[in-house]
Scaffold this active site. Sequence first.
Site, PDB file in Angstrom:
ATOM      1  N   GLY A  67      37.640   3.302  16.975  1.00  0.00           N
ATOM      2  CA  GLY A  67      37.361   3.857  18.299  1.00  0.00           C
ATOM      3  C   GLY A  67      38.512   4.722  18.768  1.00  0.00           C
ATOM      4  N   GLY A  68      39.386   4.131  19.574  1.00  0.00           N
ATOM      5  CA  GLY A  68      40.473   4.885  20.219  1.00  0.00           C
ATOM      6  C   GLY A  68      41.263   5.775  19.279  1.00  0.00           C
TER       7      GLY A  68
ATOM      8  N   ASN B 133      34.359   6.301  15.852  1.00  0.00           N
ATOM      9  CA  ASN B 133      33.338   6.073  16.879  1.00  0.00           C
ATOM     10  C   ASN B 133      33.901   6.653  18.166  1.00  0.00           C
ATOM     11  OD1 ASN B 133      31.535   5.153  18.770  1.00  0.00           O
ATOM     12  ND2 ASN B 133      32.020   2.972  18.512  1.00  0.00           N
ATOM     13  N   TRP B 134      33.418   7.836  18.504  1.00  0.00           N
ATOM     14  CA  TRP B 134      33.991   8.557  19.641  1.00  0.00           C
ATOM     15  C   TRP B 134      33.579   7.934  20.983  1.00  0.00           C
ATOM     16  CZ3 TRP B 134      33.471  14.579  18.544  1.00  0.00           C
ATOM     17  CH2 TRP B 134      34.237  14.884  17.417  1.00  0.00           C
TER      18      TRP B 134
ATOM     19  N   GLU C 258      29.065  -2.844  22.422  1.00  0.00           N
ATOM     20  CA  GLU C 258      28.918  -2.284  23.771  1.00  0.00           C
ATOM     21  C   GLU C 258      27.446  -2.050  24.099  1.00  0.00           C
ATOM     22  OE1 GLU C 258      31.692   0.931  23.197  1.00  0.00           O
ATOM     23  OE2 GLU C 258      33.315  -0.542  23.084  1.00  0.00           O
TER      24      GLU C 258
ATOM     25  N   GLU D 232      33.153  -6.303  13.688  1.00  0.00           N
ATOM     26  CA  GLU D 232      33.960  -5.943  14.853  1.00  0.00           C
ATOM     27  C   GLU D 232      34.036  -7.124  15.823  1.00  0.00           C
ATOM     28  OE1 GLU D 232      34.191  -1.418  15.428  1.00  0.00           O
ATOM     29  OE2 GLU D 232      32.468  -2.136  16.521  1.00  0.00           O
TER      30      GLU D 232
HETATM   31  P1  PGA Z   1      38.609   0.450  18.984  1.00  0.00           P
HETATM   32  O1  PGA Z   1      37.020   0.508  18.910  1.00  0.00           O
HETATM   33  O2  PGA Z   1      39.126   0.953  17.666  1.00  0.00           O
HETATM   34  O3  PGA Z   1      38.979   1.352  20.126  1.00  0.00           O
HETATM   35  O4  PGA Z   1      38.997  -0.962  19.217  1.00  0.00           O
HETATM   36  C1  PGA Z   1      36.334   0.145  17.748  1.00  0.00           C
HETATM   37  C2  PGA Z   1      34.854   0.214  17.994  1.00  0.00           C
HETATM   38  O5  PGA Z   1      34.401  -0.165  19.079  1.00  0.00           O
HETATM   39  O6  PGA Z   1      34.086   0.626  17.107  1.00  0.00           O
END
Ligand code: PGA
Length: 253
Positions: free
Chosen positions: A234-235, A9-10, A97, A167
């Site tokens: 994500g990261g 997930n960019w 988010e 999540e």
């Molecule tokens: P993260 O993000 O790996 O940076 O914690 C995960 C996401 O929000 O899908």
Amino acid sequence: MRKKIIAGNWKMNVKPSETAALVKAVAEATKAYTNVEVACCTPAIDIPVAVAAAEGTHVGIGAENAHWEASGAYTGEISTGMLLDAGAKYVIIGHSERRQYYNETDFTVNKKVHAAVNAGLIPIICVGESLEQRELGVTMDLIAYQVKCALANLPAEKARHVVIAYEPLWAIGTGKTATAEQAGEVCQEIRTVIRKLYGAHVARSVTIQYGGSMNAKNAAELLAQPDVDGGLIGGASLKPADFVQIISAANQE
Ligand code: PGA
């Protein structure tokens, strides 16, 4: 049997001009891994470039959001049909988010899930509790509610193709990962909810991911949980070496 899927997930990172290199690096380094599906969910403006870069590889491209209507006067929005037309395979729905900053609710999530599956996209449906909710002891109730709302009125033959990503909000972007046990027990609960809704066959075929600070170091332990079928990353998905290591861990499971 269900598929293992590692999806990046960019978020609002990576410009169109930076997209092809990232997709190609991941595709090249993981081409021998046949035991896991790989996805990069990108900002909408990156999708055409990402699709071109992924052509002929095993990497699927996804979006991070979509509108529930097929077309119309919705300035600034993008429909699931447009995403499919651009070559997307997946779409993330109801990321925390988006729930937090853009007022997405369990009801809009449901409409978007219907729009995605009706268009032929695979929705990656995000659910998860806040730290306060975990401390109040209502995690399982909340997760069950979110899953039931997301899948409401979805027939079994469509439900079996969705992906659910657990999540926990307190783990996203914080470096604070859920323990393998915490991830495993919530993912197991999600499968139980799906079994109650649709029966054992559908429950067995739905891919359930964990997401929230999953990285090259902790991926193998999380993915070893029987009901954790992959990850939403994500990261670490922005760093090809780390993302590839997570994919490798899933491939070995
Ligand atoms: P993260 O993000 O790996 O940076 O914690 C995960 C996401 O929000 O899908």
